[in-house]
Write a protein that holds these residues in place. Structure first.
Motif, mmCIF file in Angstrom:
data_model
loop_
_atom_site.group_PDB
_atom_site.id
_atom_site.type_symbol
_atom_site.label_atom_id
_atom_site.label_comp_id
_atom_site.label_asym_id
_atom_site.label_seq_id
_atom_site.Cartn_x
_atom_site.Cartn_y
_atom_site.Cartn_z
ATOM 1 N N GLN A 35 16.751 -124.305 -43.077
ATOM 2 C CA GLN A 35 16.007 -123.150 -43.209
ATOM 3 C C GLN A 35 15.879 -122.267 -41.921
ATOM 4 N N TRP A 36 16.512 -122.405 -40.991
ATOM 5 C CA TRP A 36 16.588 -121.707 -39.816
ATOM 6 C C TRP A 36 17.913 -121.849 -38.987
ATOM 7 N N PRO A 37 18.962 -121.350 -40.086
ATOM 8 C CA PRO A 37 20.364 -121.117 -39.532
ATOM 9 C C PRO A 37 20.505 -120.557 -38.178
ATOM 10 N N GLY A 38 21.216 -121.255 -37.283
ATOM 11 C CA GLY A 38 21.499 -120.554 -36.099
ATOM 12 C C GLY A 38 20.590 -120.921 -34.958
ATOM 13 N N GLN A 39 19.346 -121.421 -35.261
ATOM 14 C CA GLN A 39 18.248 -121.879 -34.608
ATOM 15 C C GLN A 39 18.545 -123.024 -33.890
ATOM 16 N N ALA A 40 18.616 -123.212 -32.609
ATOM 17 C CA ALA A 40 18.803 -124.535 -31.877
ATOM 18 C C ALA A 40 17.647 -125.485 -31.843
#
Length: 99
Positions: free
Chosen positions: A94-99
């Protein structure tokens, strides 16, 4: 809300009203509120992320054959890591690209 805020919210008394149905279900699953999470997953049956959640929930309950069915419905291989790692992997979608 970012992933870390979502994960930290598991200690709150109630889920945020702003959560999507998937995140609400994950919130309940993350608190071992299996029935509530399962009810939400069932209400969205046929949607890949909810079918993946359904697999995770049955895996959490120790029902490997039912989990395998839901992994197939989700078009995913069975997860080989821990329940918590799978919960996090699904939540992070649900938070693509978030580390």
């Amino acid at each position: 809300m970012k992933y870390n805020e979502f994960a930290d919210s598991l200690t709150h008394h109630a889920a945020s009203d702003a959560l999507s149905p998937l995140l609400r279900a994950l919130w309940h699953a993350g608190r071992d509120e299996w029935r509530t999470a399962h009810d939400i997953a069932q209400a969205h049956e046929g949607t890949p992320h909810f079918d993946w959640l359904h697999a995770l929930l049955h895996r959490q309950k120790g029902d490997a054959s039912n989990a395998a069915y839901w992994y197939r419905r989700a078009g995913r291989p069975a997860f080989s890591g821990s329940i918590r790692a799978e919960w996090e992997a699904l939540a992070r979608t649900q938070w693509p690209g978030q580390a």
